[in-house]
Design a protein around this motif. Structure first.
Motif, mmCIF file in Angstrom:
data_model
loop_
_atom_site.group_PDB
_atom_site.id
_atom_site.type_symbol
_atom_site.label_atom_id
_atom_site.label_comp_id
_atom_site.label_asym_id
_atom_site.label_seq_id
_atom_site.Cartn_x
_atom_site.Cartn_y
_atom_site.Cartn_z
ATOM 1 N N GLU A 262 16.496 0.493 8.622
ATOM 2 C CA GLU A 262 16.039 0.761 7.476
ATOM 3 C C GLU A 262 14.695 1.826 7.891
ATOM 4 O OE1 GLU A 262 18.555 -1.442 4.203
ATOM 5 O OE2 GLU A 262 16.494 -1.839 4.269
ATOM 6 N N GLU A 263 13.769 1.243 8.636
ATOM 7 C CA GLU A 263 12.526 2.096 8.979
ATOM 8 C C GLU A 263 13.014 3.322 9.761
ATOM 9 O OE1 GLU A 263 9.554 1.597 7.821
ATOM 10 O OE2 GLU A 263 10.098 -0.245 6.610
ATOM 11 N N SER A 264 13.895 3.549 10.436
ATOM 12 C CA SER A 264 13.992 4.645 11.327
ATOM 13 C C SER A 264 14.287 5.560 10.298
ATOM 14 C CB SER A 264 15.534 4.361 12.125
ATOM 15 O OG SER A 264 16.549 4.556 11.289
ATOM 16 N N ARG A 265 14.575 5.581 9.156
ATOM 17 C CA ARG A 265 14.675 6.630 8.082
ATOM 18 C C ARG A 265 13.325 7.069 7.683
ATOM 19 N NH1 ARG A 265 19.770 4.343 6.238
ATOM 20 N NH2 ARG A 265 19.079 2.461 4.954
ATOM 21 N N HIS A 266 12.473 5.863 7.369
ATOM 22 C CA HIS A 266 11.135 6.004 6.907
ATOM 23 C C HIS A 266 10.500 6.700 7.802
ATOM 24 C CE1 HIS A 266 11.742 1.892 4.227
ATOM 25 N NE2 HIS A 266 12.750 2.901 4.255
ATOM 26 N N MET A 267 10.634 6.304 9.107
ATOM 27 C CA MET A 267 9.699 7.188 10.079
ATOM 28 C C MET A 267 9.812 8.544 10.333
ATOM 29 S SD MET A 267 9.094 4.353 13.212
ATOM 30 C CE MET A 267 10.812 3.753 13.258
ATOM 31 N N GLU B 250 13.731 0.112 -0.508
ATOM 32 C CA GLU B 250 13.903 -0.601 0.747
ATOM 33 C C GLU B 250 12.701 -1.376 1.040
ATOM 34 O OE1 GLU B 250 17.175 2.468 2.547
ATOM 35 O OE2 GLU B 250 15.308 2.480 3.412
ATOM 36 N N GLU B 251 11.789 -0.760 1.057
ATOM 37 C CA GLU B 251 10.261 -1.363 1.186
ATOM 38 C C GLU B 251 10.203 -2.789 0.230
ATOM 39 O OE1 GLU B 251 9.202 -0.886 3.832
ATOM 40 O OE2 GLU B 251 8.474 1.191 4.240
ATOM 41 N N CYS B 252 10.505 -2.670 -1.100
ATOM 42 C CA CYS B 252 10.638 -3.701 -1.921
ATOM 43 C C CYS B 252 11.345 -4.830 -1.282
ATOM 44 C CB CYS B 252 10.962 -3.395 -3.252
ATOM 45 S SG CYS B 252 10.836 -4.575 -4.544
ATOM 46 N N THR C 193 14.225 5.590 -3.158
ATOM 47 C CA THR C 193 15.185 4.967 -2.295
ATOM 48 C C THR C 193 14.357 4.086 -1.316
ATOM 49 O OG1 THR C 193 16.791 6.430 -2.580
ATOM 50 C CG2 THR C 193 17.152 5.029 -0.990
ATOM 51 N N GLU C 194 13.474 4.816 -0.646
ATOM 52 C CA GLU C 194 12.502 3.994 0.234
ATOM 53 C C GLU C 194 11.706 3.085 -0.328
ATOM 54 O OE1 GLU C 194 10.342 6.834 3.236
ATOM 55 O OE2 GLU C 194 8.757 5.248 3.398
ATOM 56 N N ILE C 195 11.060 3.384 -1.379
ATOM 57 C CA ILE C 195 10.439 2.254 -2.063
ATOM 58 C C ILE C 195 11.424 0.904 -2.295
ATOM 59 C CG2 ILE C 195 9.196 1.749 -4.341
ATOM 60 C CD1 ILE C 195 8.128 4.516 -4.380
ATOM 61 N N ALA D 54 1.955 2.509 10.960
ATOM 62 C CA ALA D 54 2.273 1.075 10.601
ATOM 63 C C ALA D 54 3.510 0.931 11.065
ATOM 64 C CB ALA D 54 1.893 0.829 9.349
ATOM 65 N N GLU D 55 4.511 1.672 10.611
ATOM 66 C CA GLU D 55 6.045 1.597 10.744
ATOM 67 C C GLU D 55 6.340 1.593 12.447
ATOM 68 O OE1 GLU D 55 7.650 2.933 6.557
ATOM 69 O OE2 GLU D 55 7.605 4.677 8.133
ATOM 70 N N GLU D 56 5.596 2.551 13.219
ATOM 71 C CA GLU D 56 5.943 2.726 14.528
ATOM 72 C C GLU D 56 5.551 1.532 15.261
ATOM 73 O OE1 GLU D 56 6.916 5.477 16.748
ATOM 74 O OE2 GLU D 56 7.169 7.083 15.577
ATOM 75 N N ILE E 13 0.635 -1.086 0.031
ATOM 76 C CA ILE E 13 0.114 0.092 0.064
ATOM 77 C C ILE E 13 0.869 1.165 -0.166
ATOM 78 C CG2 ILE E 13 -1.664 1.440 1.372
ATOM 79 C CD1 ILE E 13 -2.862 -1.274 2.180
ATOM 80 N N LEU E 14 1.996 1.452 0.936
ATOM 81 C CA LEU E 14 2.656 2.444 0.984
ATOM 82 C C LEU E 14 3.555 2.752 -0.325
ATOM 83 C CD1 LEU E 14 5.987 2.662 1.973
ATOM 84 C CD2 LEU E 14 4.949 1.528 4.041
ATOM 85 N N GLN E 15 4.183 1.707 -0.844
ATOM 86 C CA GLN E 15 4.851 1.790 -1.947
ATOM 87 C C GLN E 15 3.997 2.729 -3.043
ATOM 88 O OE1 GLN E 15 7.520 -1.346 -3.370
ATOM 89 N NE2 GLN E 15 6.767 -2.414 -1.589
HETATM 90 FE FE LIG Z 1 8.941 1.920 5.808
#
Ligand SMILES: [Fe+2]
Ligand SMILES: [Fe+2]
Length: 304
Positions: free
Chosen positions: A201-206, A121-123, A117-119, A170-172, A93-95
């Motif tokens: 890696e999620e710390s960047r996304h958050m 990582e999610e991939c 870049t985030e996408i 969701a990430e938190e 969903i988020l991608q």
């Molecule tokens: Fe994420």
């Protein structure tokens, strides 16, 4: 580790946003390739848990007390796989939401390049979760049909602060559990590696999701804030209540009906969720997204 340097032109880009530029730098320094970092080859050792038992939906109940150690371990492995599967669902969903968000943006800008870049990582995360769930011996868990369809609508329509705040929730929620699991020696080593990669890696996304939520909310009027606060709360409710698929109980050899009732009444699990979400709730409050109707949904999901 999969990393590369950030081209200096990106850093000088006039459209480059400070946060995005810093995150690109961080991703260039520390990123992982789960295909090579995770031990996929060693056969699953059933002496280990899949998650910290304290996070199990039945931990602390009378039913938990009756289970053998082997049953408990099987249950935490199935629950970990279920959480990973819900993670894949939300990452899909988020991608799509992030990709839609940058559709018109300047590719030379740091924000555009960070988003891709985030996408990426999610991939990699989703493939890692898929292989992880498979190795844990889990079937294809996914939220129930109505929730899948709500997700389809959400990923097609949500934008701005509604999209980024839902991503953040969701990430938190995942982050707090995974921080415990990655340090826990009772958890099977390959799952600890998966959680470690995800937490880093999620710390960047958050960071990005927090920043975007606040940016998009600048100048938002009362009505828009009310609507989006509500949408985010409803999305959070379905994300959190979809974490543990009811099918995990039968898969672990338990009585599904009894397990579901015990999990529903499990005050220990509810308080774990509440205490782990206190930082997130503080953020939502400071962003003035904890409106009364939203609060009701967070309470129902035991996030506050
Ligand atoms: Fe994420
Ligand atoms: Fe992820």
């Amino acid at each position: 580790m999969a990393g590369s340097t950030v081209p200096s032109k990106v850093q000088e880009s006039p459209e480059g946003d400070d946060v995005a530029r810093r995150l690109l730098g961080s991703a260039a320094q520390l990123a992982y390739d789960p295909a090579t970092e995770v031990d996929w080859d060693t056969p699953l050792d059933k002496d280990f848990h899949g998650a910290s038992p304290e996070w199990c939906s039945l931990y602390g109940t009378a039913y938990w007390g009756e289970l053998t150690e082997a049953q408990r371990k099987e249950l935490t492995r199935q629950e970990a796989a279920s959480v990973a599967s819900t993670g894949i669902w939300f990452e899909m969903i988020l991608q799509q939401m992030v990709l839609r968000d940058i559709y018109m943006k300047n590719p030379a800008g740091a924000e555009f390049q960070w988003a891709l870049t985030e996408i990426a990582e999610e991939c990699r995360h989703s493939i890692m979760f898929a292989r992880g769930a498979q190795k844990l011996g889990a079937p294809h868990y996914r939220p129930r049909r109505a929730v899948m369809e709500l997700g389809r609508a959400f990923k097609t329509l949500a934008f701005g602060e509604a999209a980024y705040a839902a991503i953040l929730v969701a990430e938190e929620v995942l982050d707090v559990m995974q921080r415990d699991w990655m340090r826990d020696e009772r958890v099977v080593p390959f799952v600890r590696t998966i959680n470690n990669i995800h937490v880093v890696e999620e710390s960047r996304h958050m960071k990005f999701a927090r920043d975007e939520t606040l940016k998009r909310l600048e100048g938002a009027g009362w009505a828009r804030r009310q609507i989006n606060a509500f949408v985010v709360a409803v999305a959070s409710y379905f994300i959190v209540t979809s974490m543990v698929n009811p099918k995990v109980y039968r898969r672990a050899g338990l009585d599904r009906k009894r397990a579901l009732a015990a999990a529903k009444a499990n005050e220990h699990h509810k308080s774990m969720m509440r205490s782990s979400c206190s930082g997130l709730m503080d953020f939502l409050a400071s962003a003035r997204l904890l409106t009364k109707p939203a609060l009701a949904f967070y309470k129902r999901a035991n996030l506050i």
